[in-house]
Design an enzyme around this catalytic site. Structure first.
Site: not given
Length: 364
Positions: A144, A194, A226, A250, A254
């Protein structure tokens, strides 16, 4: 107990942010009245409303107020009319701006399944029952914020690039935040990366492992993002403190709304350095968005915003008893069943204002 003056900036934002923040402020006022603290409130502009009134999603006056406040309570930002605007001219740019100038680097998102809401989750009851975790998201690095970034060229040769970058320092400090939290909870940290694909994740895993050596009483597990996304819905009770980089956090936080019964239930705290007074610099906001489709209808769930007040009392002011009073009052209201429509009440749904008032009454 020493009485305090709480200097709080309120940034209601856009859409339902205005409505849920109003109820959160009512609860904060009730807590201060009950426990004898004085409260200084100032209000500013952030997001779409700031663009409308000043031309900037994060105007200089708001920056000044944020630097002066002990803590900032925020609503959601974002309006559909800005969906096609350049990134620098979108309401969300205001969030990135205020996080940067205050140096808040750790976003703490508690995810708890309340007994009264166990039927609200789309997952089977035996999967979500007893879920109680904190997702610790690194907030000021990663894709970001990385450079270079942008879109170049013209059709058919347009090209877009974003850069995911992390330094050892950024990883070290967020890892230590996670281990400190875990040491006061169930003493387990799940670090999400990852590393089978990304060099940034390989450095992440290396540094987190090194930090773990300073916390021998806390268990560390590494888990690929994952697999973590899958385990959050298959076995959420395995998690205590989850720490991860900006984009992964992020998304995963959620996903946690499925466990809580509604995204309207999730509070968050963004904290970083300490002020000279010893108080944490903090931004507090519900996880949900501005939901313009229901804005102004008095039916948004304010409990995520109210839970953010509890987090503010704990992290920025060290008022543990006051924070516990808010959390108990929220649970009492949930047990009453008089809740907003997103929580699937058996009777007539409560309004945003009715839920806020009920929490205030439960505080006493």
């Amino acid at each position: 107990m020493a009485l305090m003056e709480l200097n709080v900036l309120v940034l209601p934002g856009d859409g339902i942010g205005v409505e849920v923040t109003r109820e959160a402020v009512r609860v904060l006022e009730r807590v201060c009245a009950k426990f004898g603290h004085s409260l200084k409130l100032t209000q500013g502009l952030l997001g779409g409303i700031a663009i409308h009134q000043t031309g900037s999603p994060f105007p200089p006056e708001t920056e000044k107020l944020a630097r002066q406040a002990d803590a900032t309570l925020m609503g959601a930002v974002g309006l559909p009319e800005f969906d096609n605007a350049p990134p620098a001219q979108r309401p969300e740019r205001g969030l990135l701006g205020i996080r940067t100038i205050l140096g808040v680097y750790a976003n703490l998102r508690p995810v708890r399944t309340y007994a009264a809401l166990i039927d609200s989750s789309p997952l089977k009851n035996h999967l979500v029952e007893g879920t109680d975790m904190i997702i610790v998201r690194e907030l000021t690095g990663g894709i970001y914020y990385g450079t270079p970034r942008g879109i170049t060229g013209e059709a058919p040769n347009e090209h877009a690039v974003n850069t995911m970058a992390y330094s050892r320092h950024e990883i070290d400090r967020i890892a230590r935040m996670a281990f400190e939290l875990a040491s006061k909870r169930r003493k387990k940290v799940s670090s999400v990366d990852k590393s089978n694909v990304l060099e940034t994740s390989q450095l992440w895993r290396k540094v987190v492992t090194e930090v773990a050596a300073d916390y021998p009483g806390v268990e560390l597990e590494h888990i690929l993002v994952d697999n973590c996304a899958m385990q959050l819905v298959l076995n959420p009770r395995r998690f205590d403190v989850v720490v991860t980089e900006n984009m992964f956090g992020d998304i995963l936080s959620d996903e946690g709304s499925v466990l809580a019964g509604s995204i309207g239930m999730l509070p968050s705290a963004s904290i970083g350095a300490r002020r000279p007074s010893g108080k944490w610099v903090g931004l507090y906001e519900p996880v949900h968005g501005s939901a313009p489709d229901i804005a102004g209808q008095n039916k948004a769930n304010p409990l995520g915003a109210i839970g953010s007040v509890a987090a503010m009392l704990e992290y920025s002011f060290g008022l543990m008893e006051e924070a516990a009073a808010v959390n108990r009052a929220m649970e009492e209201v949930l047990n009453s069943g008089h809740v907003t429509a997103d929580l699937r009440p058996k009777g007539t749904p409560a309004t945003t204002g009715q839920v806020g008032q009920a929490v205030c009454e439960a505080i006493g």
